[in-house]
Write a protein that holds these residues in place. Structure first.
Motif: not given
Length: 273
Positions: A8-32
């Protein structure tokens, strides 16, 4: 026995790292919002948990693999609406952006072998997407094989790389099962599904009717075919749950939860008039 808390800990840490890289604020204004397949991430962490890898290595491999998977998924969900060309262009660029992050991560680690392995997976996914979306399919088995490879090739190439390919058949059927459930849901809710469109072209060759224009009997036939492959994959998954070594409780619970979502076929569509 693997301690669930560790997973659970490993999964949660890596998931958070994926989200940080993927959820680009500019892109999220224009794409799903990009879809992070949490099941694939959990499978990745579970596969590597039993290997002699440091947590840093597990993080890097899982993060790299998820970024290329998200890039492929993003490209697949591009809107075909000609009225929103900017959205389409940004979605293409977003997929390319995620691909770039993936290559940078692995390049920084100088892991050329892993890059080659995952590149084979990307090639296999794209080849089968072409078959699926251009309807160059010889029959139902070919369709299901392509769907299975689209969903699982990235992960199976990683398990091949680590020489734990005993996972491959199991996870391919699990990910196909998940995709079929989703396609069936889309068909019932929206009468719109890549899978059901392909099935229509194969089963009712020459029929130019749209999915929603099929008769009740024809639509029931398509659902029955989908259910046949759901049951087939479900049987493989249940057998694997009893045989696959080192399956942690967190992943097993998630798999059982998904299996329980399947509802046996019942004639849903009735003839009008």
């Amino acid at each position: 026995m693997i301690r669930v808390q560790d997973i659970r800990q490993k999964y949660a840490i890596i998931k958070e790292q994926v989200e940080k890289r993927v959820y680009n604020s500019y892109l999220l204004e224009h794409i799903e919002t990009p879809i992070i397949d949490e099941d694939k991430l959990l499978i990745l962490v579970s596969i590597m948990e039993r290997l002699e890898l440091s947590f840093k290595e597990v993080q890097n491999y899982a993060l790299s693999t998820m970024l290329i998977q998200i890039a492929l998924d993003t490209h697949e969900h591009i809107s075909n609406s000609s009225s929103d060309e900017k959205n389409r262009q940004l979605t293409v660029l977003a997929g390319d952006y995620f691909s770039g992050l993936y290559y940078k991560l692995l390049a920084d680690s100088e892991d050329v072998s892993m890059i080659k392995s995952l590149s084979k997976g990307v090639k296999e996914v794209n080849e089968n997407k072409i078959l699926l979306y251009q309807s160059e399919l010889e029959g139902i088995e070919t369709l299901m094989t392509s769907m299975k490879r689209i969903e699982s090739s990235i992960l199976t190439k990683l398990s091949d790389f680590f020489k734990v390919d005993l996972w491959n058949d199991f996870l391919a059927h699990f990910l196909l099962f998940k995709r079929l459930l989703n396609e069936k849901k889309l068909y019932f809710q929206l009468e719109n599904s890549v899978l059901f469109e392909s099935l229509k072209k194969i089963i009712f060759s020459g029929n130019e009717s749209k999915l929603e224009e099929l008769t009740g009997a024809q639509r029931n036939q398509l659902v029955q075919i989908c259910d046949h492959y759901l049951v087939e994959s479900k049987n493989v998954i249940e057998k694997g749950l009893n045989q696959l070594p080192f399956l942690n409780d967190l992943l097993e619970n998630r798999i059982n939860s998904l299996l329980n979502q399947y509802q046996p076929f019942a004639k849903t569509f009735v003839e009008e008039g």
